[in-house]
Enzyme design. Structure first.
Site, PDB file in Angstrom:
ATOM      1  N   ARG A 215       0.849  -1.197   0.000  1.00 51.17           N
ATOM      2  CA  ARG A 215       0.000   0.000   0.000  1.00 51.17           C
ATOM      3  C   ARG A 215       0.882   1.243   0.000  1.00 51.17           C
ATOM      4  O   ARG A 215       2.073   1.189   0.351  1.00 51.17           O
ATOM      5  CB  ARG A 215      -0.920   0.008   1.197  1.00 51.17           C
ATOM      6  N   GLY A 236       6.532  -2.119  -4.812  1.00 57.03           N
ATOM      7  CA  GLY A 236       6.635  -1.322  -3.596  1.00 57.03           C
ATOM      8  C   GLY A 236       5.523  -0.285  -3.451  1.00 57.03           C
ATOM      9  O   GLY A 236       4.670  -0.117  -4.341  1.00 57.03           O
ATOM     10  N   HIS A 237       5.578   0.444  -2.361  1.00 55.50           N
ATOM     11  CA  HIS A 237       4.570   1.467  -2.047  1.00 55.50           C
ATOM     12  C   HIS A 237       4.610   2.618  -3.055  1.00 55.50           C
ATOM     13  O   HIS A 237       5.673   3.001  -3.534  1.00 55.50           O
ATOM     14  CB  HIS A 237       4.788   2.005  -0.636  1.00 55.50           C
ATOM     15  N   ASN A 238       3.442   3.132  -3.394  1.00 55.89           N
ATOM     16  CA  ASN A 238       3.313   4.325  -4.245  1.00 55.89           C
ATOM     17  C   ASN A 238       3.787   4.115  -5.686  1.00 55.89           C
ATOM     18  O   ASN A 238       3.967   5.084  -6.430  1.00 55.89           O
ATOM     19  CB  ASN A 238       4.082   5.517  -3.648  1.00 55.89           C
ATOM     20  N   SER A 256       7.682   4.204  -5.080  1.00 51.52           N
ATOM     21  CA  SER A 256       7.512   5.480  -5.792  1.00 51.52           C
ATOM     22  C   SER A 256       8.010   5.460  -7.231  1.00 51.52           C
ATOM     23  O   SER A 256       8.283   6.515  -7.810  1.00 51.52           O
ATOM     24  CB  SER A 256       8.190   6.621  -5.026  1.00 51.52           C
TER      25      SER A 256
END
Lengths: 345, 345, 345
Positions: A215, A236-238, A256
């Protein structure tokens, strides 16, 4: 199952040359097909030896004509073949209904004809669309919305607040919505950054087995329409993965990262944090991407060679800067000599 | 949630410059924050354009002063921001209590306020500390001790005799205590070595989703205090990971490796068997570590370049020993010529 | 447990030199063994300092004689040691019987002395051999045949039509029979190819934790007799892994690869699609195999070096074709000069 060749032509939007009423009973590879089977010859190597297959019918490109075989001419033979396969092997429809051996929170909103297998756990405030299939031991957290025709295989975990579109498939053992890997140094220790964001998976996405999709810290990790991931992929996140992009097995995408449309990341490739991968980019297997990649670029970087050579090569690679220097030195000296040679001459 | 800026300053041990009574309702990134939000400007690139955020308040370094904005000055802005995030988004507290849909062996010792979700299976002779949370479908084997404030996400498997400390989090789908990969050649076959050891996970460790951590042959595989692992990390039998070290996604640690304190292994890095990785070592992404690494070293080794270049490069890499030889040969010849030139001159 | 040294010699087919009636109570590593333990000295480094272990008995090679210690001489000390370990630590036998908290379809055929733990789900038309052990939360699909003495750890998913032989072990969280990763381009989109094949796992195979093994498009993905896989291994559709081959952690095998007998693929190695890896091939850690490999070859290709060197090296690697050209140019010029030198001389 028995199907007339004419019926198969209809489904594949193709044209039969030969016996329209030929009965086809199964689908098989070119070399092992028998008289009752239909097969596919999409590439020149098969078309050249078309007379050698025992198949009762063959799917061929529109441009291919001459054959004593029953053929179906189509625009895209592999696509047509996939559709024929689907005709003979429709995906299993689990018995519709909700097992009595489940745990479901409140409120719970369900579409029509859903299937929920034993030992599925669904949290509070969950909405499932029509014809959703949850296989055994799937865990769905709280505040989750899942669209129509979604299929979630056994032992998958979908964590709180995930949003899933229509016609999404998630294969066994995958985890959607785990916390991003974010810590702030606090002296010697690492202080956990709460991950308040979500994962959003759009329509027509297929997630392989054993994936982990984190998330977002804020906002969302976003898997856009038509993306397909293979097994054991980490996102991964974002991260944003653009429409119809493909992530092959064991790919790792750091936090990201933004990936464009129609990109292909081959097996075991890795992308460093905060990079942008353009549209239509192809990253080769095991390549380690450390810089953003513009649209349309093709990158590679995998290595394998005989071990006895590698033993010597790996000692020389760290010396490359020195070797380059020596080479440049030689060039200078030689130029000087040539100069004096010239003078001499 | 509504919090006064003065309250936030208290929690972050910071000092407000501006309106102490400003009401803050949420937390947001610098560029998307609105008047009700607090944000963070830890880096120069944000501090330079501080006037451009719409945030109602900004967390800044102690050294930063001048602003028309409401600011909170703190020692470590990112750490303060993580704490504010935690304030607004406290980690969910599942309803305390044990579901009736579980299977628990004997003897079973439990602390206060524990939560056990449906379809959790707990073996014989298990001890759970206070406030332990077991999410749905977690499997806990026999003879296991788990400390206080441990959170185990869905579909995790903890196998027999594992020891887990306090404040440990294990994300979904991970496996702790699987057999180490050890076989002895027995003619053409491989004879399995029984793995009689355990896995010990110390306080404040966080294990990502989809990890596999093998038990020791003898003794223990040991994940020490404060270690954080990302997703899909593999840790072999008899490995020790030192305090506060970080293993990023898809890292693989072979059997009997010892990793020191505060080491960082970046994504997809791999470490060969029986090696020692020192304190404060940094291993770059995808690096393949084949030798022990002393304290404080930084290693790298990942590759990606344009495919058209790589096609030529990968042919030349195995020729490097030969190229080096040719270069050395040239140098000798040139020296000789220079010598005779000298004689000539 | 207490065993006479003579009994241990019997099990290991070894010969005791020393006290036949010595009582052994446990097994321990060379350096930490005590008077009641038996240990193993298979390598010269241990044999040299045999007098230093406190072990009550030591397993040694047949050729090793002189010692004041109680020794057991055997052909293969490590194999003998594995057998002694098994003697002292027999694999746990879960209580025989089927939990009442399971879901089992029809028809269901079961052998003798099977164990099925809580929250296991078994589909329709499943056959389990004798002494099969299914740990908690295992999911078995429809139309599956499993042989005798098979052990399947928690949270494993076995999908429809998989065939599993005798004495197979599958560790926690693995997925067997997920769809292969096959899509046909359909304009901008990817059209899914139905996977109608199966996975077949032969006798004496051990599959690690968190593996994903895909079913075939047609026919079968085939893991042959005696294969051992470590954790987080990915095996694509239609792959064949030959007898007694070993796949170390995080290896990835693309679709339609054929691997021979007794091959070893080290950690994080990857093999491209449709390749053939011969018998007895060894692929080094992280090597990226892009071409078929003949029998007996040994390949390598992993990289790690000091970061400050790598920063310069990675700039030079893409220049290698140019550097080679410059080197060849120099050689030509030098030859010319040497020629004219010769003329001069």
């Amino acid at each position: 199952m028995e199907l007339l060749l004419s019926r198969i032509a209809e489904v594949t939007q193709g044209e039969v040359k030969g016996d329209m009423d030929k009965i086809i009973r199964d689908v098989a590879p070119f070399d092992t097909a028998s008289e009752d089977d239909i097969t596919c010859a999409s590439e020149a190597k098969y078309l050249k030896r078309l007379e050698q297959t025992n198949a009762g019918a063959v799917i061929v490109p529109k441009t291919f004509e001459a054959s004593t075989k029953n053929i179906i001419q189509v625009d895209n033979p592999r696509l047509a073949f996939a559709k024929v396969l689907e005709l003979f092997y429709p995906s299993a429809k689990p018995m519709s209904g909700i097992s009595s051996k489940v745990s479901i929170g409140q409120p719970f909103s369900q579409g029509q004809e859903i299937s929920i297998a034993p030992y599925v756990v669904i949290g509070d405030n969950v909405t499932l669309g029509h014809r959703v299939i949850l296989y055994p031991n799937v865990v769905i957290g709280d505040n989750i919305v899942i669209g129509d025709d979604v299929k979630i295989y056994p032992n998958v975990t979908i964590l709180d607040r995930t949003i899933i579109g229509n016609r999404v498939t998630i294969h066994a053992g995958s985890v959607i919505g785990s916390d991003g890997f974010g810590f702030v140094p606090d002296g010697e220790k690492h202080y956990k950054i709460p991950h308040t964001g979500i994962v959003q998976i759009d329509d027509d996405v297929e997630i392989g087995a054993g994936n982990t999709i984190d998330r977002a810290t804020f906002g969302k990790t976003w898997i856009k329409k038509g993306v397909k991931t293979d097994n054991l992929v980490h996102i991964g996140h974002n991260v944003t993965v653009g429409e119809n992009s493909i992530l092959v097995a064991q790919v790792g995408i750091s936090g990201s990262v933004t990936i464009g449309k129609h990109a292909v990341l081959a097996g075991q490739a890795g992308v460093g944090g905060h990079l942008t991968i353009g549209d239509n980019v192809i990253i080769g297997p095991q390549a380690g991407v450390a810089q953003s990649v513009p649209d349309g670029e093709v990158l590679s970087g995998t290595l394998a060679m005989p071990h006895r050579i590698w033993l010597r090569v790996q000692k020389i690679i760290p010396q490359l800067p020195e070797l380059k220097k020596r080479l440049t030195g030689l060039e200078k000296k030689l130029k000087k000599i040539e100069g004096s040679e010239g003078e001499n001459g």
